[in-house]
Scaffold this active site. Sequence first.
Site, mmCIF file in Angstrom:
data_model
loop_
_atom_site.group_PDB
_atom_site.id
_atom_site.type_symbol
_atom_site.label_atom_id
_atom_site.label_comp_id
_atom_site.label_asym_id
_atom_site.label_seq_id
_atom_site.Cartn_x
_atom_site.Cartn_y
_atom_site.Cartn_z
ATOM 1 N N GLU A 1 31.064 24.012 -31.789
ATOM 2 C CA GLU A 1 30.670 23.709 -30.417
ATOM 3 C C GLU A 1 31.439 24.545 -29.401
ATOM 4 O O GLU A 1 30.867 25.020 -28.422
ATOM 5 C CB GLU A 1 30.849 22.216 -30.123
ATOM 6 C CG GLU A 1 29.812 21.313 -30.797
ATOM 7 C CD GLU A 1 30.136 20.973 -32.240
ATOM 8 O OE1 GLU A 1 31.237 21.347 -32.706
ATOM 9 O OE2 GLU A 1 29.302 20.341 -32.907
ATOM 10 N N HIS B 1 29.195 8.112 -31.945
ATOM 11 C CA HIS B 1 27.857 8.667 -31.701
ATOM 12 C C HIS B 1 27.080 7.834 -30.687
ATOM 13 O O HIS B 1 25.853 7.877 -30.670
ATOM 14 C CB HIS B 1 27.045 8.726 -33.003
ATOM 15 C CG HIS B 1 27.395 9.848 -33.923
ATOM 16 N ND1 HIS B 1 28.571 9.902 -34.613
ATOM 17 C CD2 HIS B 1 26.726 10.975 -34.263
ATOM 18 C CE1 HIS B 1 28.606 10.999 -35.357
ATOM 19 N NE2 HIS B 1 27.504 11.674 -35.165
HETATM 20 C C1 LIG Z 1 31.603 18.062 -34.183
HETATM 21 C C2 LIG Z 1 30.287 17.657 -34.738
HETATM 22 N N1 LIG Z 1 29.241 18.483 -34.586
HETATM 23 C C3 LIG Z 1 28.035 18.149 -35.080
HETATM 24 C C4 LIG Z 1 27.842 16.978 -35.754
HETATM 25 C C5 LIG Z 1 26.462 16.574 -36.275
HETATM 26 N N2 LIG Z 1 26.454 16.685 -37.744
HETATM 27 C C6 LIG Z 1 26.710 15.628 -38.512
HETATM 28 S S1 LIG Z 1 26.730 16.016 -40.157
HETATM 29 C C7 LIG Z 1 26.368 17.617 -39.805
HETATM 30 C C8 LIG Z 1 26.233 18.599 -40.922
HETATM 31 C C9 LIG Z 1 27.495 18.677 -41.712
HETATM 32 O O1 LIG Z 1 27.356 19.618 -42.712
HETATM 33 P P1 LIG Z 1 28.431 19.761 -43.845
HETATM 34 O O2 LIG Z 1 29.777 19.931 -43.244
HETATM 35 O O3 LIG Z 1 27.968 20.856 -44.758
HETATM 36 O O4 LIG Z 1 28.434 18.373 -44.613
HETATM 37 P P2 LIG Z 1 27.243 17.721 -45.472
HETATM 38 O O5 LIG Z 1 26.419 16.925 -44.539
HETATM 39 O O6 LIG Z 1 26.492 18.815 -46.113
HETATM 40 O O7 LIG Z 1 27.957 16.860 -46.453
HETATM 41 C C10 LIG Z 1 26.227 17.829 -38.439
HETATM 42 C C11 LIG Z 1 25.916 19.105 -37.799
HETATM 43 C C12 LIG Z 1 28.957 16.135 -35.865
HETATM 44 N N3 LIG Z 1 28.845 14.942 -36.452
HETATM 45 N N4 LIG Z 1 30.156 16.501 -35.375
#
Ligand SMILES: Cc1ncc(C[n+]2csc(CCOP(=O)(O)OP(=O)(O)O)c2C)c(N)n1
Lengths: 344, 344, 330, 330
Positions: free
Chosen positions: B73, B142
Site C-alpha cells: 500500500e 476490517h
Molecule cells: C495490508 C493489507 N492489504 C491487503 C489486505 C487484503 N488481503 C487479505 S488476504 C490478501 C492476499 C494475501 O495473499 P498471501 O499473502 O499470498 O496469503 P494467502 O491468502 O495466499 O494465504 C489480501 C490482499 C490485507 N488484509 N491487508
Amino acid sequence: MARKISFSGAVNEAMKLAMRKDQNVILLGEDVAGGANVDHLQDDEAWGGVMGVTKGLVQEFGRERVLDTPIAEAGYIGAAVTAAATGLRPIAELMFNDFIGSCLDEVMNQAAKLRYMFGGKAKVPVTIRTMHGAGFRAAAQHSQSLYALFTHIPGLKVVVPSTPADAKGLLLTSIFDDDPVIFFEDKTLYNLKGEVEEGFYTIPFGKADIKREGSDLTIVAIGKQVHTALKAADILKTRGVETEVIDPRTLSPLDEETILSSVSKTGRLIVIDEANPRCSAAADISALVADKGFDYLDGPIKLITAPHCPVPFSPALEDLYLPTPEKVLKAAAEIIGDEAIVTA
Amino acid sequence: MARKISFSGAVNEAMKLAMRKDQNVILLGEDVAGGANVDHLQDDEAWGGVMGVTKGLVQEFGRERVLDTPIAEAGYIGAAVTAAATGLRPIAELMFNDFIGSCLDEVMNQAAKLRYMFGGKAKVPVTIRTMHGAGFRAAAQHSQSLYALFTHIPGLKVVVPSTPADAKGLLLTSIFDDDPVIFFEDKTLYNLKGEVEEGFYTIPFGKADIKREGSDLTIVAIGKQVHTALKAADILKTRGVETEVIDPRTLSPLDEETILSSVSKTGRLIVIDEANPRCSAAADISALVADKGFDYLDGPIKLITAPHCPVPFSPALEDLYLPTPEKVLKAAAEIIGDEAIVTA
Amino acid sequence: MTIAKSTSTPITQEKAKWIFQKMHEIRQFEDKVHEIFSKGVLPGFVHLYAGEEAVAVGICAHLDDKDYITSTHRGHGHCIAKGCDLNGMMSEIYGKATGLCNGKGGSMHIADVEKGMLGANGIVGGGFPLAVGAGLTAKLKKSGAVAVCFFGDGANNHGTFHEGINLAAIWKLPVVFVAENNGYAEATPFEYASSCKNIADRAQAYNIPGEVVDGKDVVAVYEAAERAVARARNGEGPTLIECKTYRNYGHFEGDAQTYKSAEEKQKHLQENDAIAKFRHYILSNQLISEQELLNIEQQVTKAVEEAVHFAEKSPFPSAEDLLKDVYVSY
Amino acid sequence: MTIAKSTSTPITQEKAKWIFQKMHEIRQFEDKVHEIFSKGVLPGFVHLYAGEEAVAVGICAHLDDKDYITSTHRGHGHCIAKGCDLNGMMSEIYGKATGLCNGKGGSMHIADVEKGMLGANGIVGGGFPLAVGAGLTAKLKKSGAVAVCFFGDGANNHGTFHEGINLAAIWKLPVVFVAENNGYAEATPFEYASSCKNIADRAQAYNIPGEVVDGKDVVAVYEAAERAVARARNGEGPTLIECKTYRNYGHFEGDAQTYKSAEEKQKHLQENDAIAKFRHYILSNQLISEQELLNIEQQVTKAVEEAVHFAEKSPFPSAEDLLKDVYVSY
Ligand SMILES: Cc1ncc(C[n+]2csc(CCOP(=O)(O)OP(=O)(O)O)c2C)c(N)n1
Ligand SMILES: Cc1ncc(C[n+]2csc(CCOP(=O)(O)OP(=O)(O)O)c2C)c(N)n1
Ligand SMILES: [Mg+2]
Ligand SMILES: [Mg+2]
C-alpha cells in the site's frame, strides 16, 4: 525533595528510574543510544537521541536494554508490541509523531486491538514516546501534533504533559501501565525548567490538573498550550476576569468530571489546542461539554487551534499558525461579550 | 434518465465514465482487475476487486490503465501521489480503510502536504477509494470507519456518500478534482439500490444534502447512518416530531451553513456517526454548532456513535456496537424532554 | 560484488565544465549555509550535502528538465544538480517569500516541480514510492522520461525501499534507485543497521542490476548512471546504484559527530575529496585549463554570495500566505 | 536455488502420529468449516488452510508451548498445529462466548497466547514485526524460545517483510520466517506481484540462509524446520524457509477461483495431496499401521463434529462483553 530540572531531564529521569526498578523495561528507537558498534565511541559521548533526551541511559543499562534501531518504524514499533505481549515492558521511541505514517498499523491495528480481539487474553504494556509540536521551524512533516488521531482509536491511552513534573510522573505511570500508551513530548518544551520531586512517583491517568483556579472562565489547554492559557489568564486577571486553567494531562482517558465541574462554575469554555481544528481534541472536549455540560453554558464554546493548514516553514508564518494569548483574549471577549477585554 | 442501480454499480459507472472522458484517469489497487498475467483467464471472469466493484473496467480499458498491484500500500498509494503530481489522474483503491496503517505517510505527509510545502507549485489530483463500515462481521481490522483521521489532516478532502446517486456524482467530482480526495464506500451499502441518472454528472463538494425536511429536530448523519436517521425520523413523525435529516456528504470541506441554518430552525441537534466517539466527525460537528450555533440551541447536542471500543466480531456484539433508530429515539426524547417519544 | 571504478572517459569538455561547476555550486552553497547557520540566522533543521557532490552531479548529468528526481532531507545537492535556482533555494532556506516554495517548505521540503525536482523529503524512505509514481507517468505517457530516486543508507532498511523497488521491477518502470551510502544514518553506522554488506546486493531480491560505485569518483558515477539511465529509457526497468560516499558535516547542523573517528574524517575530507579528485582528472586529461577552472570557482563564489544577498533582502511571506495553497480549491 | 526434498527419515513413530493427526485435524476442520459456511451459518470472512497442512504441521512439530508463532488471515492451520483447542476454535469462528477469544476475534483474529499462538492477523504483513518482538523477548529473557512467522507470497512484497527480516538479522534473533507460497494473493499470481523468482532468494539481501522446500512434503518441511529452529535456538539468527504449496479452496469462502486452471487444480487436489503423500510415506516406511491411521482419521472426524456441536450449543457473548477488555484498566 524537589529541584528545578528541565522537561527533557524529567523525561530522562523517569526512564532511568523505571529501568532501575524493572529489568523488563527496555528502550528502543533510532539513535536512542547512538553510535552503535562504533569502536572508539565512549558511551558518554553517544547521542542519546536526536535531542539528547535519552542521554546516559546506555551508559547505565547497556546496549542490551537500550537498543538502537534501523529506520524501520513499522518493524521496531511492531516488535515492541509483541515484546510487550510476551513479557517485556518496552519504551519505544517514535522520534517525531509525524512518522506515525510509517507505523500506524502496528499502533492502531495491533497494539490497540490485540487485547480486545483476543478476548482479554493478552496485555500490551508498551509505551511509545514521541515528539510533537510546532514552533521549532521544522516545517510540515516534523511539527504536527497528532494526538487526536490516537485519541480516536480505542485501546490506546494518550498522554500530553505540559510541565517537567507532570512529564516525569506521567511517564512513570505510562511505563508501568498495562495498556499501550502514546506519550507526547513537545520539543519546544524540552528546555523548560520546573520543580520536580526526586525519586519515583506516578500521576494517575484520567485526572486533570487545575493549573490555576478561577470563577469566570474555564480554559482547557493541551500540552504546551497550558502555558499560553496561563499567560492569557494573567492578562485576563488584570481585566477583571478570573480564569480557571485545566490541563487534562491525558486525553484518553479524559477527566470529564473536572472539566464539567469547572464549566458548571464558570459557565464559559475556551479550549486551546495547537493541533489542526477538524476532528481535534479541542472539538472533542467541546462536544463533551455541549452534551453533558450544556445547561451550565452561558455562551458559545470557543476553540483556539491551528488553522486548517499544514505547518508552514517560514518563521513569519509559523508564528501566525500557533495559538497566542492574544487569540485567547479575543475569544474571551467574544463569549463574555466585552470588547474591552482585548483592548484594555 | 434515471434507473435503479446499486451503490456498487453507481461507483463502477462513475469510474467507467471518468476513464472514458479522460485518458489520464487510471485505476490501481489490489485485484482491481484480478488475475494479472493468468493466460486462460478471460477479462470478464476477472474479479474486478474483492467485492466486484471494479468489475468490467479491465475489459474496457485494458491492463495498462487498470493496474493490479502487489500488497504494498505504501508503494502504490505513494506512487499514485506523484503519478498525480506529474500528469495522471489516478484512482487508487485502498481495499479497506483499515489498511491506512500501511500507507498513512503517503496520504498524510505526501499527498496532503505537497502542494502547500511546495508553495502552490504542485497539484495532486489523486482519488483514494476505500471501503469502511461495520455490520459485515469482518471484525476489528476490517470494519472501522476512519474518516475522522483524514478530516483532521489539512490538504485532504473527505467524501462519505450514503446513496447510489450521491456516490456516482461525488466520485466523478472526486476524480476530476485537483486535490487529493479520500472517498469512503460503506461495504454494507454496496447492494443498496437507488435511482441514479445515466450519463456524466457531478455533485459539488461542501454542499450538504437535506435528505428530509423537518422543523423540530436536526439530525446530521454520516454515510450509512443517514438511513438510520431516516428510519428514526419516520418513527419520530408518528410521535409528533418533525425531523430534518442532513447528509453532509463531504466531511472536508464541511457545509457549515446548511447545518447551522437547520439548527437555527429546529434548535436541537443529534449527530449520528458509526465511528468511535473520541475526536470524531460527530464531535467535530457538535463543536461547530456549540460555537457558531450556540444561540440557536434549546438543549444539549447528542451524539450517537459507536462506543469507545474496537469492532467486535460476534454478530451479537456487533449489533450492539452500531447506532440504531432506537438509540436515536432515546436521544431525541432526552433533548426534547419527552420520555414518551421512546415508549409511545 | 566489486566497486566499479571509472575506466574510460566519455566525458566531453562541455560536460566536464558543467559537472565541475555543479559540484562547486553544491560545495560552496553548503559551506556557506554552514557558516550562516552557525551564526544562528537560519531556522530549523538543515542537513548539508557537502562531500557527496559526485553522486548528485554524476547522476543528474544524464537528466534534463523532463526527467524527475525524488530527494531526501539532505536535498540541496540534488536541487542544484537538477538545475534549481540558487537564489530561490537560499531564499527558501531563509523562509522568505521569494523562495522556491515561497518559504513554506524550507530546507527539508525544497522543490521545483518545473525542473522535475519532486521535493526534498522530511520522511526517510518517502522517496521510493514517489519515484515509482513519476516512473509510472513516464511509462504510461510514453514521455521517455526517467525518474531517479536518491536515498540514504538509512532509508535502505525502510519498508518503502522494498515496496518501491519491487513495484518498479514488476512494472519495468524507468526508475533509477541511487543509494547514497555515506556510512551513517544520523549517528548509526550502516553496518549496524543493515544486514547486507552492500546496499546494491539487495538488487538481486528484485532481479534487477545492482552496482557499487565509488561515490567520490564523479566519473565512475557518471558512467554507472549512463548505463542505468539508458536501461530505463529503453524500457528495461530499474537499476540500483550504490554510491559509497561520506558527508563532510554532521547529520544536521549542530551535530558534534562524536561517532566519527579523526582518521576517518582526515581520510575523507583531506585525501579523498571528490572535487579535488575531479579537478585532478580534468587537468591530467587536459579537458579544461586551470585558469578556466579558477574562473568557474570564482563565478560560483559570486553566485553563492549573490544568493545570500538575495535571500537576506527578500521579504518574509505575508499573513495571507498562511492559508494559501492548502488546496487548489476548497 | 533448488527445491530441497526430504532425504532421510528422522521422524519417530510418535512424531509421525502427531503429524498425521494434526494434518488431518486441519483438513477435516477446514472441510467442515467450508461445508457450514456454504449453508450461510458462519459470519464474516473465512480463509481456509486446506491443502497447506504440511507447512504448519512440519514447522510446528519442532515447537512447544513456550515457542511463539505469528499467523495470517489464513490462520486455522497454524492454530491447530500449535495445539489450540478445536472446540474453542470452532466456537470462535461462530462468534460464541466459549470461543478462544470469547467471540470477539473471529476467524481472522483467532489466538491463544498461552499456547504461544500470537494471533491470526487481518493485516497482510502484520506478522513480521510481531514475530521480531517475540524473538526479542526470547533473546533478552534467554528463554530459549523461538518465534516463527508464517506469511504468504502476497505478504512477501509488503514493507514489513523487509523491515522485519532485517531487524531479526542484525539482532540475530531466534526467528524463523516461513513463506507459504501458494501461488496466489487473492486472485493475483505470485509471479506477477513479485520480482523475485523464489521468495527464499530474498534471504541473500539479509545475509541469512534461504531455502525452498516442497510444501506438500511434510517430511521435507520438517527437516528444513529442524535446521532453522536449531539455528535460531543456537543464537545464530533467523532463517527464511519458502514452502511451495497450494490452497485447495478459494481465497475466501465465496471465491469462484476463475484464475485457477482446471489442470492446476487437478494436479494439486488429486495428484499432489500432502496428506495422501504422508500417508503413503508412513505406510511404505512401516511407521504406523493402516488400521491405526484409520483410527486417527475417525477420531479426528469425531473431534471436529464435537467441535461443531460445542460451538452450536454455546451462547453468544452478552451485552456487557461489548465494553470489556478494551483496556486492562481505564
Ligand atoms: C495490508 C493489507 N492489504 C491487503 C489486505 C487484503 N488481503 C487479505 S488476504 C490478501 C492476499 C494475501 O495473499 P498471501 O499473502 O499470498 O496469503 P494467502 O491468502 O495466499 O494465504 C489480501 C490482499 C490485507 N488484509 N491487508
Ligand atoms: C520515517 C523517518 N524516520 C526517521 C526520521 C529521522 N531521520 C531523519 S534523517 C535520518 C537518517 C537518515 O539516514 P540516511 O538515510 O543514511 O541519510 P543521510 O542522512 O545519511 O543522508 C533519520 C533517522 C525521518 N525523518 N523519517
Ligand atoms: Mg547515511
Ligand atoms: Mg498466497
